[in-house]
Design a protein around this motif. Sequence first.
Motif, PDB file in Angstrom:
ATOM      1  N   TYR A   5       0.865  -1.179   0.000  1.00  0.00           N
ATOM      2  CA  TYR A   5       0.000   0.000   0.000  1.00  0.00           C
ATOM      3  C   TYR A   5       0.899   1.226   0.000  1.00  0.00           C
ATOM      4  O   TYR A   5       1.917   1.274   0.667  1.00  0.00           O
ATOM      5  N   CYS A 119       2.177   3.646  13.037  1.00  0.00           N
ATOM      6  CA  CYS A 119       1.079   4.403  12.438  1.00  0.00           C
ATOM      7  C   CYS A 119      -0.209   4.137  13.207  1.00  0.00           C
ATOM      8  O   CYS A 119      -0.510   2.995  13.550  1.00  0.00           O
ATOM      9  N   ILE A 121      -3.009   3.970  12.073  1.00  0.00           N
ATOM     10  CA  ILE A 121      -3.878   3.125  11.249  1.00  0.00           C
ATOM     11  C   ILE A 121      -3.253   1.750  10.991  1.00  0.00           C
ATOM     12  O   ILE A 121      -3.884   0.718  11.186  1.00  0.00           O
ATOM     13  N   HIS A 122      -1.960   1.751  10.578  1.00  0.00           N
ATOM     14  CA  HIS A 122      -1.332   0.505  10.133  1.00  0.00           C
ATOM     15  C   HIS A 122      -0.461  -0.171  11.189  1.00  0.00           C
ATOM     16  O   HIS A 122       0.051  -1.268  10.962  1.00  0.00           O
ATOM     17  N   CYS A 138       1.961   4.856   4.374  1.00  0.00           N
ATOM     18  CA  CYS A 138       0.814   5.689   4.023  1.00  0.00           C
ATOM     19  C   CYS A 138       1.184   7.166   4.150  1.00  0.00           C
ATOM     20  O   CYS A 138       2.264   7.521   4.615  1.00  0.00           O
ATOM     21  N   GLU A 141       2.102   8.289   7.656  1.00  0.00           N
ATOM     22  CA  GLU A 141       3.461   7.888   8.044  1.00  0.00           C
ATOM     23  C   GLU A 141       4.488   8.796   7.389  1.00  0.00           C
ATOM     24  O   GLU A 141       5.513   9.142   7.988  1.00  0.00           O
TER      25      GLU A 141
HETATM   26 ZN   LIG Z   1      -0.114   4.079   8.030  1.00  0.00          ZN
END
Ligand SMILES: [Zn+2]
Length: 259
Positions: A5, A119, A121-122, A138, A141
């Motif tokens: 990603y 992160c 999110i990740h 992302c 980041e």
């Molecule tokens: Zn991320």
Amino acid sequence: MVQYYLPVGMRYSALEERKRFYTSDFNLQAVAQWFGNWQGKVRFAVIIGRHTKIYPEKYKEDASVTIVIDEYSNLEDVRQEILEFLPEAVYYDRNVYDETGAKTGQELAFDLDPENITCPIHGTLADKMRRNQGLGFCELELRMVKQETVGLYEFLVKHFDKLRVVYSGRGFHIHVLDPQSYALSANERLKIARQVKEAGFHIDEWVTSGEMRLIRLPYSLNGLVSRVVLPLTKDELLSFDPIHDERALPAFLGRKATF
Ligand SMILES: [Zn+2]
């Protein structure tokens, strides 16, 4: 092939695009300037398709190995070599060598990559690795790693005078060009790396300690994200937007971000 990603608009460069970049965009004068004070002959290196698995068919066997370019008489020769291999990445060796090939020093550098950022999110690097996304990152980041680079710059500027920041396509590098830093011992480098990590910066210890001595060549193409490796001043860094900044966009993307 694992697809990582990546922020919107970032993607692998195709062979034809690499070719176009190194034929028309690659700024050899700027590269020459980067090495303006280099003592000795620079060794370049390329990796054709280790991560992207995109390579000219004739180099299938060598797609993942590091190929050194050290037999050249000028930068135009280097460019021709690059055009022969059409690599995903171009590096230079931070070791400085004398005419006999003996190592006389090493440029000190710091490497900050977004995958090392935890992160919201990740998650952590371990989380990302579990999902085979060790090289993914992302936009958030990227923004966080930029803030860290600003912080590391401010930390290092207390000890060094000649710092150069480079956007690597993924994260950022800080190069130290102070003459005395080339003579640091392996132990001193390791100590600096540890100090910087203890201060909370997520650097790649192998780069600073010197174990990993290759670093991306400024003004080359990062073929994993289709961005130009770009030196930035400290002031430019603050407002730098790697997704949209035109200086980091190769011409094959149309020089404008349409996303
Ligand atoms: Zn991320």
